[in-house]
Write an enzyme that holds these catalytic residues in place. Structure first.
Site, PDB file in Angstrom:
ATOM      1  N   GLU A   1       0.848  -1.215   0.000  1.00  0.00           N
ATOM      2  CA  GLU A   1       0.000   0.000   0.000  1.00  0.00           C
ATOM      3  C   GLU A   1       0.875   1.254   0.000  1.00  0.00           C
ATOM      4  O   GLU A   1       0.656   2.199  -0.773  1.00  0.00           O
ATOM      5  CB  GLU A   1      -0.905   0.031   1.251  1.00  0.00           C
ATOM      6  CG  GLU A   1      -1.995  -1.016   1.284  1.00  0.00           C
ATOM      7  CD  GLU A   1      -1.567  -2.291   1.994  1.00  0.00           C
ATOM      8  OE1 GLU A   1      -0.345  -2.587   2.037  1.00  0.00           O
ATOM      9  OE2 GLU A   1      -2.463  -2.996   2.499  1.00  0.00           O
TER      10      GLU A   1
ATOM     11  N   GLY B   1       6.187  -1.959  14.821  1.00  0.00           N
ATOM     12  CA  GLY B   1       5.463  -0.956  14.027  1.00  0.00           C
ATOM     13  C   GLY B   1       4.461  -0.172  14.852  1.00  0.00           C
ATOM     14  O   GLY B   1       4.407   1.065  14.797  1.00  0.00           O
ATOM     15  N   ARG B   2       3.655  -0.878  15.648  1.00  0.00           N
ATOM     16  CA  ARG B   2       2.610  -0.183  16.418  1.00  0.00           C
ATOM     17  C   ARG B   2       3.166   0.496  17.671  1.00  0.00           C
ATOM     18  O   ARG B   2       2.398   1.083  18.429  1.00  0.00           O
ATOM     19  CB  ARG B   2       1.480  -1.147  16.752  1.00  0.00           C
ATOM     20  CG  ARG B   2       1.896  -2.434  17.440  1.00  0.00           C
ATOM     21  CD  ARG B   2       0.770  -3.473  17.401  1.00  0.00           C
ATOM     22  NE  ARG B   2       1.198  -4.768  17.925  1.00  0.00           N
ATOM     23  CZ  ARG B   2       1.818  -5.698  17.222  1.00  0.00           C
ATOM     24  NH1 ARG B   2       2.096  -5.479  15.938  1.00  0.00           N
ATOM     25  NH2 ARG B   2       2.156  -6.848  17.757  1.00  0.00           N
TER      26      ARG B   2
HETATM   27  O1  F6P Z   1      -0.508  -4.561   9.418  1.00  0.00           O
HETATM   28  C1  F6P Z   1       0.682  -5.253   9.517  1.00  0.00           C
HETATM   29  C2  F6P Z   1       1.860  -4.368   9.681  1.00  0.00           C
HETATM   30  O2  F6P Z   1       2.993  -5.150   9.625  1.00  0.00           O
HETATM   31  C3  F6P Z   1       1.824  -3.536  10.951  1.00  0.00           C
HETATM   32  O3  F6P Z   1       2.249  -4.224  12.056  1.00  0.00           O
HETATM   33  C4  F6P Z   1       2.674  -2.395  10.560  1.00  0.00           C
HETATM   34  O4  F6P Z   1       2.518  -1.349  11.455  1.00  0.00           O
HETATM   35  C5  F6P Z   1       2.168  -2.114   9.178  1.00  0.00           C
HETATM   36  O5  F6P Z   1       1.952  -3.405   8.635  1.00  0.00           O
HETATM   37  C6  F6P Z   1       3.048  -1.278   8.300  1.00  0.00           C
HETATM   38  O6  F6P Z   1       4.297  -1.868   8.071  1.00  0.00           O
HETATM   39  P1  F6P Z   1       5.517  -1.037   7.497  1.00  0.00           P
HETATM   40  O7  F6P Z   1       5.823   0.043   8.463  1.00  0.00           O
HETATM   41  O8  F6P Z   1       6.627  -2.022   7.364  1.00  0.00           O
HETATM   42  O9  F6P Z   1       5.106  -0.471   6.173  1.00  0.00           O
END
Ligand code: F6P
Length: 546
Positions: A214, A269-270
């Site tokens: 995304e 990430g969170r």
């Molecule tokens: O939704 C899954 C996930 O891995 C989350 O834990 C994370 O915050 C998000 O996707 C975004 O991931 P990234 O920062 O690697 O783009």
């Protein structure tokens, strides 16, 4: 430390026995029995007060819950987290977001190396970048100052920064507008870019892995938008920065690593808003306030690390949650900030809580035999009152609620804040006090339909609420509030015996989406189940229509 399953522990058995005794006792009668109940069951850290007295529990419940926390090894696991042990076992990683906000001069040693010098060095680099953009010294490809920052990220690389930026709206920079794009739905990017001038727009691509489809798709479209305005490839450096752990990915995308602000695999990430991922926040509110956010979180870290379990705010909030999930069978948790600035807090906590504790496999690889994380939902009060509170007041489910508010408003609009807070207090009171049959009958007395109407006017009461009240919603108190929830979630994960720091459950959908995407255009669908194949066929037909 090897732990028996939660459901086999004597402390859990004691809790269940106690539950059988008090579950149906109205909360009001606990107040009648104990005039000191509010003092005994409300807890403070400076101006922050957490009131647990409106819960279906007594001081004895809390001591049984604290005994459970001790028996489940909460103190040892907490210390292991702060000490940089690889407590994220399924990914073999440490969990050290607390180091990102460490304001003490204590080193944080990970695998023999103090991470603090690197943490501080990145913060200093972020600061220099933020000051350049905010002051106008940073120029776009036509020589103009930046007026709009668009942060592109998703999940933990989006929800925390958005939530904090929204919450601190009174502190926003007068010239700089900070926008967030997360959804791969092109409408999100398109609407955000409408009206923006590419020559004065700076994109921040926020992705820990720099592989998230995304984010990379949105970032590629953003780059195309910039280039279509007349910018050349060499101008990209003036309009793109990256926040990531993946330097090779950042380079491959075409962002100059000079404009990359790194963080580390030990930041989940969170849990990453405290890292370089918080750069858009700092752009919006300034580095001093971003540092105040870190300081607030650190204050909560210190409290969590050192306060006895029986007066430890995140521990107590966690234990109350366990009490409802595992003893009452409660399925949800409503997060109800009485503050429009916190309108993204429920969404933020959905990820923080549900991605952390939405698990059924324990640390030992065995299926756990009890429920784990609740379904988190919410909206700011008073909007929620006019939407879903009906179910909380009179529905068939028990939904514990967190009411959150600041005593002082940060806007100048006279009269509104007392009305907002009156609603907060009235709702928590109504949920607890309820309305019995006699009062319901009295209310409808004299009406021809009184005999059938009065049951509709009954409120069971004893609907559990936690009240979280503090002075002002500023950067410091917000950092403290977020850290309160982070540690609450961690403690619950320890008690449930799950790893709160992985997220394998989001993988399968990602893999299938990648595999399935080519099938949308054309091709054989026989490898898909009949429902999915039928939907894709219908999609193809609709999409082909003029
Ligand atoms: O939704 C899954 C996930 O891995 C989350 O834990 C994370 O915050 C998000 O996707 C975004 O991931 P990234 O920062 O690697 O783009």
């Amino acid at each position: 430390m090897h732990l028996p399953p939660l459901t086999e522990s004597p402390e859990y058995a004691a809790l269940l026995a106690h539950h059988a005794e008090i579950a149906e006792v109205p909360v009001l009668s606990h107040f009648a029995d104990d005039p000191g109940r509010f003092e005994a069951l409300s807890f403070r850290l400076d101006d922050l007060l957490v009131d647990l007295s409106k819960h279906r529990l007594t001081p004895k419940t809390l001591s049984l819950l604290v005994a459970l926390a001790e028996a489940r090894g909460v103190p040892a696991r907490r210390d292991a987290m702060f000490a940089g042990e690889h407590i994220n076992t399924t990914e073999d990683r440490a969990v050290l977001h607390t180091a990102l906000r460490n304001q003490s001069d204590r080193p944080v040693v990970l695998d023999g190396v103090d991470v603090m010098p690197e943490v501080r060095a990145v913060l200093d680099r972020v600061e220099a970048f933020v000051e350049a953009v905010r002051s106008g010294a940073w120029r776009g490809y036509t020589g103009q100052a930046i007026t709009d920052v668009v942060s592109i990220g998703i999940g933990g690389s989006d929800l925390g920064p958005v939530m904090v930026t929204e919450a601190l709206w009174p502190d926003h920079h007068p010239r700089l507008r900070v926008h967030y794009v997360s959804n791969v739905d092109g409408g999100h990017l398109h609407r955000t870019l409408q009206g923006l001038d590419p020559a004065r727009t700076l994109f921040i691509v926020a992705s820990k892995t720099f592989t998230t489809i995304e984010t990379l798709t949105n970032a590629a479209s953003a780059k195309a938008w910039l280039l279509a305005s007349g910018a050349g490839d060499a101008d990209v450096a003036k309009h793109f920065a990256a926040l990531s752990t993946n330097e090779a990915g950042v380079r491959a995308f075409g962002i100059d690593p000079v404009n990359m602000f790194p963080f580390w695999d030990w930041v989940g990430g969170r849990y990453s808003v405290w890292s370089a991922i918080g750069t858009p926040v700092a752009l919006a509110v300034g580095m001093d306030r971003f540092r105040a956010l870190l300081a607030g979180a650190h204050a909560m870290d210190e409290h969590f690390r050192t306060a006895p379990l029986a007066s430890n705010l995140p521990v107590l909030m966690a234990l109350v949650g366990v009490w409802y999930v595992n003893c009452f069978g409660a399925e949800g948790l409503a997060v109800l900030p009485y503050d429009q600035g916190l309108h993204r807090l429920p969404a933020y906590l959905q990820q923080a809580d549900m991605e952390s504790n939405g698990k059924t496999v324990g640390l030992d690889g065995q299926r756990v035999r009890h429920h784990t994380g609740p379904i988190v939902f919410g909206e700011p009060g008073t909007n929620g009152q006019h939407a879903f509170y009906q179910l909380i007041h009179q529905g068939s489910r028990l939904i514990p609620c967190d009411f959150i508010a600041a005593a002082k408003a940060r806007h100048p609009v006279a009269g509104h804040h007392p009305l907002l807070l009156a609603n907060f207090f009235a709702q928590t009171e109504a949920l607890m006090v309820g309305r019995g049959p006699e009062a319901a009958k009295a209310e409808v007395a004299g009406r021809p339909d009184a005999g059938t109407l009065w049951p509709h006017k009954v409120f069971a009461g004893s609907q559990p609420t936690t009240s979280v009240l503090f002075k002002t919603l500023d950067a410091y108190s917000l950092g403290r509030l977020i850290a309160l929830y982070e540690h609450k979630i961690f403690v619950q994960g320890v008690i449930w015996g799950v790893n709160s720091f992985d997220q394998w459950g989001v993988e399968l959908g990602k893999v299938l989406a990648k595999r399935l995407q080519p099938a949308l255009a054309a091709g054989d669908l026989s490898a898909h189940d009949p429902s999915t194949a039928g939907l894709i066929e219908w999609y193809r037909a609709l999409a082909a229509e003029a």
